[in-house]
Design a protein around this motif. Structure first.
Motif, PDB file in Angstrom:
ATOM      1  N   GLY A  35      16.122   9.623  -0.896  1.00  0.00           N
ATOM      2  CA  GLY A  35      16.596  10.691  -1.883  1.00  0.00           C
ATOM      3  C   GLY A  35      16.456  11.991  -1.740  1.00  0.00           C
ATOM      4  N   VAL A  36      17.163  12.721  -2.148  1.00  0.00           N
ATOM      5  CA  VAL A  36      17.153  14.337  -1.541  1.00  0.00           C
ATOM      6  C   VAL A  36      17.492  15.163  -2.958  1.00  0.00           C
ATOM      7  N   VAL A  37      16.387  16.206  -3.183  1.00  0.00           N
ATOM      8  CA  VAL A  37      16.348  17.033  -4.355  1.00  0.00           C
ATOM      9  C   VAL A  37      17.239  18.293  -3.820  1.00  0.00           C
ATOM     10  N   VAL A  38      18.175  18.736  -4.521  1.00  0.00           N
ATOM     11  CA  VAL A  38      19.152  19.790  -3.999  1.00  0.00           C
ATOM     12  C   VAL A  38      18.571  20.902  -4.935  1.00  0.00           C
ATOM     13  N   ILE A  39      17.991  22.066  -4.320  1.00  0.00           N
ATOM     14  CA  ILE A  39      17.524  23.079  -5.038  1.00  0.00           C
ATOM     15  C   ILE A  39      18.535  24.264  -4.983  1.00  0.00           C
ATOM     16  N   GLN A  40      18.786  24.791  -6.379  1.00  0.00           N
ATOM     17  CA  GLN A  40      19.933  25.608  -6.556  1.00  0.00           C
ATOM     18  C   GLN A  40      19.713  26.983  -6.030  1.00  0.00           C
ATOM     19  N   LEU A  56      26.024  15.026   0.072  1.00  0.00           N
ATOM     20  CA  LEU A  56      24.768  13.965   0.659  1.00  0.00           C
ATOM     21  C   LEU A  56      24.924  12.526   0.310  1.00  0.00           C
ATOM     22  N   ALA A  57      25.598  12.303  -0.960  1.00  0.00           N
ATOM     23  CA  ALA A  57      25.862  10.948  -1.527  1.00  0.00           C
ATOM     24  C   ALA A  57      26.780  10.270  -0.839  1.00  0.00           C
ATOM     25  N   GLY A  58      27.727  11.193  -0.289  1.00  0.00           N
ATOM     26  CA  GLY A  58      28.966  10.575   0.828  1.00  0.00           C
ATOM     27  C   GLY A  58      28.145  10.091   1.935  1.00  0.00           C
ATOM     28  N   LEU A  59      26.933  10.655   2.095  1.00  0.00           N
ATOM     29  CA  LEU A  59      26.299  10.177   3.476  1.00  0.00           C
ATOM     30  C   LEU A  59      25.466   9.236   3.314  1.00  0.00           C
ATOM     31  N   GLY A  60      25.307   8.836   2.056  1.00  0.00           N
ATOM     32  CA  GLY A  60      24.374   7.694   1.596  1.00  0.00           C
ATOM     33  C   GLY A  60      22.903   7.936   1.060  1.00  0.00           C
ATOM     34  N   TYR A  61      22.929   9.142   0.684  1.00  0.00           N
ATOM     35  CA  TYR A  61      21.456   9.611  -0.099  1.00  0.00           C
ATOM     36  C   TYR A  61      22.026   9.731  -1.680  1.00  0.00           C
ATOM     37  N   TYR A  62      20.798   9.468  -2.375  1.00  0.00           N
ATOM     38  CA  TYR A  62      20.812   9.804  -3.883  1.00  0.00           C
ATOM     39  C   TYR A  62      20.409  11.306  -3.822  1.00  0.00           C
ATOM     40  N   ALA A  63      21.321  11.967  -4.278  1.00  0.00           N
ATOM     41  CA  ALA A  63      21.134  13.570  -4.390  1.00  0.00           C
ATOM     42  C   ALA A  63      21.014  14.031  -5.841  1.00  0.00           C
ATOM     43  N   LEU A  64      19.842  14.684  -6.105  1.00  0.00           N
ATOM     44  CA  LEU A  64      19.424  15.060  -7.466  1.00  0.00           C
ATOM     45  C   LEU A  64      19.449  16.610  -7.479  1.00  0.00           C
ATOM     46  N   ALA A  65      20.418  17.291  -8.290  1.00  0.00           N
ATOM     47  CA  ALA A  65      20.353  18.856  -8.531  1.00  0.00           C
ATOM     48  C   ALA A  65      19.851  19.211  -9.703  1.00  0.00           C
ATOM     49  N   VAL A 118      16.651   4.113  -4.974  1.00  0.00           N
ATOM     50  CA  VAL A 118      16.080   4.859  -4.140  1.00  0.00           C
ATOM     51  C   VAL A 118      15.014   4.115  -3.407  1.00  0.00           C
ATOM     52  N   SER A 119      14.812   4.455  -1.957  1.00  0.00           N
ATOM     53  CA  SER A 119      13.821   3.918  -1.356  1.00  0.00           C
ATOM     54  C   SER A 119      12.045   4.421  -1.598  1.00  0.00           C
ATOM     55  N   GLY A 120      12.224   5.347  -2.344  1.00  0.00           N
ATOM     56  CA  GLY A 120      10.791   5.938  -2.493  1.00  0.00           C
ATOM     57  C   GLY A 120      10.804   7.295  -1.556  1.00  0.00           C
ATOM     58  N   LYS A 121      11.526   7.267  -0.434  1.00  0.00           N
ATOM     59  CA  LYS A 121      11.196   8.318   0.378  1.00  0.00           C
ATOM     60  C   LYS A 121      12.313   9.495  -0.290  1.00  0.00           C
ATOM     61  N   VAL A 122      11.749  10.793  -0.583  1.00  0.00           N
ATOM     62  CA  VAL A 122      12.518  11.937  -1.036  1.00  0.00           C
ATOM     63  C   VAL A 122      12.408  13.230  -0.352  1.00  0.00           C
ATOM     64  N   GLY A 123      13.423  13.872   0.235  1.00  0.00           N
ATOM     65  CA  GLY A 123      13.076  15.242   0.671  1.00  0.00           C
ATOM     66  C   GLY A 123      13.891  16.213  -0.247  1.00  0.00           C
ATOM     67  N   ALA A 124      13.793  17.348   0.350  1.00  0.00           N
ATOM     68  CA  ALA A 124      14.500  18.443  -0.460  1.00  0.00           C
ATOM     69  C   ALA A 124      15.141  19.421   0.186  1.00  0.00           C
ATOM     70  N   VAL A 125      16.259  20.087  -0.167  1.00  0.00           N
ATOM     71  CA  VAL A 125      16.847  20.974   0.507  1.00  0.00           C
ATOM     72  C   VAL A 125      17.320  22.060  -0.361  1.00  0.00           C
ATOM     73  N   GLY A 126      16.972  23.362  -0.128  1.00  0.00           N
ATOM     74  CA  GLY A 126      17.366  24.538  -1.029  1.00  0.00           C
ATOM     75  C   GLY A 126      17.971  25.579  -0.319  1.00  0.00           C
ATOM     76  N   TYR A 127      18.821  26.546  -1.134  1.00  0.00           N
ATOM     77  CA  TYR A 127      19.668  27.551  -0.689  1.00  0.00           C
ATOM     78  C   TYR A 127      19.073  28.902  -1.455  1.00  0.00           C
ATOM     79  N   CYS A 128      18.943  30.051  -0.787  1.00  0.00           N
ATOM     80  CA  CYS A 128      18.471  31.285  -1.400  1.00  0.00           C
ATOM     81  C   CYS A 128      17.344  31.054  -1.879  1.00  0.00           C
ATOM     82  N   LEU A 129      17.364  31.406  -3.261  1.00  0.00           N
ATOM     83  CA  LEU A 129      16.309  31.034  -3.917  1.00  0.00           C
ATOM     84  C   LEU A 129      15.486  29.783  -3.949  1.00  0.00           C
TER      85      LEU A 129
END
Length: 198
Positions: A35-40, A56-65, A118-129
């Motif tokens: 999974g990936v947390v997408v930070i606004q 990100l979902a198209g690449l195979g991740y669960y993406a939560l914003a 979700v496998s249990g592995k979760v990263g995060a990606v954020g932009y600006c703030l």
């Protein structure tokens, strides 16, 4: 990778429940996915942020914003196309509490870790703030990795760099007017010797 789905979900946070946009990949025969947390950005969970989650979902991740402005104004969706929207976005950013925001990111990580598929592995990606919050995610949460793009005010939080225990990657354009050269120099000086930071 195949078709994806999206839905609005509710996250149980420390200070109350808040909404998030969840983009899920197509079912895969090889089992659970990360999974990936997408930070606004300062514009809220808008078309652009949802687009990143969908990509990100198209690449195979669960993406939560997660909607990190929920304490100020739930459901903010601005663009960068008008002066009025920029003004409103900057007002929201100036009223926003990053410390509460990173706690909400941890709640989003917790939610995603137990999401079906979700496998249990979760990263995060954020932009600006969200780039600042990606840095704070690396220093304060149990995310498995974090990536920040053009994070503002990271140089003001470098005293937390010693808490980084998992991979962090920061991207800042050399001519970024929101992250001036002196701030960039402080970030490089504060993080270059940390083997977990790129």
């Amino acid at each position: 990778m195949g078709q994806k789905t999206s839905q609005k979900v509710s996250i149980n946070g420390r200070d109350g429940n808040f909404d998030a946009y969840l983009a899920s990949p197509a079912a895969e025969p090889d089992g659970a996915r990360p999974g990936v947390v997408v930070i606004q950005e300062i514009f809220g969970v808008n078309h652009v942020v949802r687009g990143v989650a969908d990509w990100l979902a198209g690449l195979g991740y669960y993406a939560l914003a997660p909607d990190l402005f929920w304490r100020l104004e739930p459901g903010v969706e601005l663009t960068d196309r008008t002066d009025a929207e920029w003004s409103r976005a900057l007002d929201l950013m100036n009223s926003f509490d990053p410390d509460a925001g990173v706690e909400d990111v941890q709640s989003a990580i917790d939610h995603l870790r137990v999401t079906s598929g979700v496998s249990g592995k979760v990263g995060a990606v954020g932009y600006c703030l969200g780039g600042l919050l990606a840095f704070l995610t690396a220093t304060r949460t149990d995310a498995d990795a974090a990536v920040g793009y053009y994070g503002v005010n990271v140089h003001e939080r470098l005293d937390e760099a010693g808490s980084i225990g998992k991979p962090l990657m920061l991207h800042i354009a050399g001519e970024d007017s929101f992250v001036p050269k002196n701030a960039q120099g402080r970030i490089l000086a504060g993080l270059t010797d940390n083997p977990m930071v790129t």
